[in-house]
Design an enzyme around this catalytic site. Sequence first.
Site, PDB file in Angstrom:
ATOM      1  N   GLY A 145       0.825  -1.200   0.000  1.00  0.00           N
ATOM      2  CA  GLY A 145       0.000   0.000   0.000  1.00  0.00           C
ATOM      3  C   GLY A 145       0.854   1.243   0.000  1.00  0.00           C
ATOM      4  N   LEU A 178       3.469   2.753  -1.830  1.00  0.00           N
ATOM      5  CA  LEU A 178       3.920   2.395  -3.175  1.00  0.00           C
ATOM      6  C   LEU A 178       5.433   2.398  -3.298  1.00  0.00           C
ATOM      7  CD1 LEU A 178       1.242   4.250  -5.307  1.00  0.00           C
ATOM      8  CD2 LEU A 178       1.410   1.808  -4.831  1.00  0.00           C
ATOM      9  N   ASP A 235       2.032   1.855 -12.630  1.00  0.00           N
ATOM     10  CA  ASP A 235       2.951   2.754 -13.328  1.00  0.00           C
ATOM     11  C   ASP A 235       3.316   3.974 -12.479  1.00  0.00           C
ATOM     12  OD1 ASP A 235       0.319   3.569 -13.584  1.00  0.00           O
ATOM     13  OD2 ASP A 235       0.462   4.138 -15.689  1.00  0.00           O
ATOM     14  N   LEU A 248      -3.163   6.586 -15.792  1.00  0.00           N
ATOM     15  CA  LEU A 248      -3.742   7.545 -14.854  1.00  0.00           C
ATOM     16  C   LEU A 248      -3.331   7.244 -13.425  1.00  0.00           C
ATOM     17  CD1 LEU A 248      -7.362   7.888 -16.285  1.00  0.00           C
ATOM     18  CD2 LEU A 248      -5.475   9.519 -16.484  1.00  0.00           C
ATOM     19  N   GLU A 280      19.865   1.466   1.327  1.00  0.00           N
ATOM     20  CA  GLU A 280      19.299   1.024   2.610  1.00  0.00           C
ATOM     21  C   GLU A 280      17.834   0.599   2.492  1.00  0.00           C
ATOM     22  OE1 GLU A 280      22.839   3.562   3.404  1.00  0.00           O
ATOM     23  OE2 GLU A 280      20.998   3.918   2.244  1.00  0.00           O
ATOM     24  N   HIS A 322      27.716   3.283  14.912  1.00  0.00           N
ATOM     25  CA  HIS A 322      28.177   4.676  14.793  1.00  0.00           C
ATOM     26  C   HIS A 322      27.097   5.655  15.239  1.00  0.00           C
ATOM     27  CE1 HIS A 322      31.133   2.473  12.588  1.00  0.00           C
ATOM     28  NE2 HIS A 322      31.876   3.560  12.400  1.00  0.00           N
TER      29      HIS A 322
END
Length: 613
Positions: free
Chosen positions: A118, A120, A150, A182, A359, A408
């Site tokens: 969900g 994206l 897309d 769309l 990452e 670190h």
Amino acid sequence: MREDMDLERVRELGQQLRVDAVRAADAAGSGHPTSSMSAADLMAVLLARHLRYDFDAPSNPCNDQFIFSKGHASPLLYAMFAAADAVPDEELLRFRRLGGRLEGHPTPRLPWVRLATGSLGQGLPYGVGAALAAKRLDHVPSRVWVLCGDSEMAEGSVWEAAEHASHEKLDNLTAVIDVNRLGQRGPTRHEWDTGAYARRLRAFGWHTVEIDGHDVAAIDAAYVEAARTTGRPTAVIARTLKGKGVSAVEDREGLHGKPLPDAEDAIVELGGRRHIRVEPRHPECVRSARPLDHAPVELPRFDVGDEVATRDAYGQALSALGTARGDVVALDGEVSDSTRSEFFAKAHPERFFECYIAEQQMVAAAVGMQTRGWVPFASTFAAFLTRAYDFVRMAAVSRANINLVGSHAGVAIGQDGPSQMGLEDLAAFRAVHRSTVLYPCDANQTARLVAAMADAAGIRYLRTTRGATPVIYPPDEEFPIGGSKVLRSSADDRVAIVAAGVTVHEALAAADRLAADGIAARVIDLYSVKPVDAVTLRAAAERTGRLITVEDHWPEGGIGDAVAAAFADGGPVPRLVRLAVRTMPASAAPAEQLRVAGIDADAIVAAARDLVA
């Protein structure tokens, strides 16, 4: 042997999936049916002719894995489950209802959903992790299929995944990209230019196939081509129509995330309800070659009084854990010589994964691997884990079990300066649902906590220190998650100092100086920052009435807030002084950093004297 469904029947299945997606969203009064309708033919072909999956045994490691990165199109996924007889029709019509399993975006409330989607841009990175596990760990012929929208191809995480999949030659991974033109507010960046996506993916080393996403024969041929492609992943890039099949919504803007205005007319236009049932092919095997050995862990042992960096202890303990357990894997973000996961890499190269400086992909790969039963430890600098925070957040939604290690951390790293100093990590990980946050102060404590993390649940975070610190605990000391250690105490204590990690040693030095001045100070090593040891904290407050927290972290969300939360039940609240990093650090030696930040022994002594005055 089961015969494949003929293509004409597959076309009808695609229409059924559209109808059921429309029905589910209409019953809920919300949802994304038009986004579901564009990909219905793509998914009908996959379900009926290519997916190898046993719905009765969803945890079978030989199953293909299907990841719905385009998670908002969940009505389509649930319609597929209904077609496979996994979800009854009455449940389909309880989509998005309180207490139901069919949520607005898929989650593992359903046994056939291994990952929540969900947000994206996450499905393909997850798919890389799952494909790596199948190919390099499980050694099974299963495939990973990822449905992408897309719009999400604009996310940087997609391209981290694209490069990593190509580098690892993941020919068992297929991305199916639904190019319906769309997005939520209007056209996507490339609209129907499937070549724009293909050129980019080919540049990353992928095999690409551009097709009409509503031509079931072309879809079928593309999936066959993907399965036959060796040495690289495949992207099937499909030109589709959002809202396909219903003239009132087909390729129209302004309808994203809305039920169809007239569901009954739409269903009629789609040819009415069908009742096609699909039994996907079962996988080609029933078990993997995974090593199942679980021997006792022989953790490294360090002598009291030695000076050892906790990052060194982490690397040695992780290597020992990998020797004892064949299900432990390690991932790193091109800093294994600093995080010390290189110890594991040298001992167990077949279970070590270099993710380079990506990452998001590193955390996503860990999440993908744990869906197949592996126990991942992913490490990088604490500061750099912030780049992957959305993946951590969604991992909690996925009920994922992963171990993250940030080295670190804090101003104690010294001269590298603030860009390298993790000063937000404790707050960030404390905020994750059902997380565990650990911050050891010495080598033996670190080793014990690494072993404990492997058997814990949820998101587990361990913070390690760059510089060497004194070993203060014997090797056989126990450190249960949720506990703490009282290092100084007496019946005459007038103040309690609560510290973790590097500041524990400053707190001990301060307590010794205060004792010389006749001020008895209790010292608590709060190595478990979440869950916090409220019992010990309350006992210290009851005895002294005064608490000082000292942390190498910003004041927001870290140890000070964790301690304050222990007194949020309405009971007596002690006087509380919180020492933390409050100004932006610059380059300086570690001891200078602690002094300038006001979290060294001098600062603790001054705060304690003020409290008891």
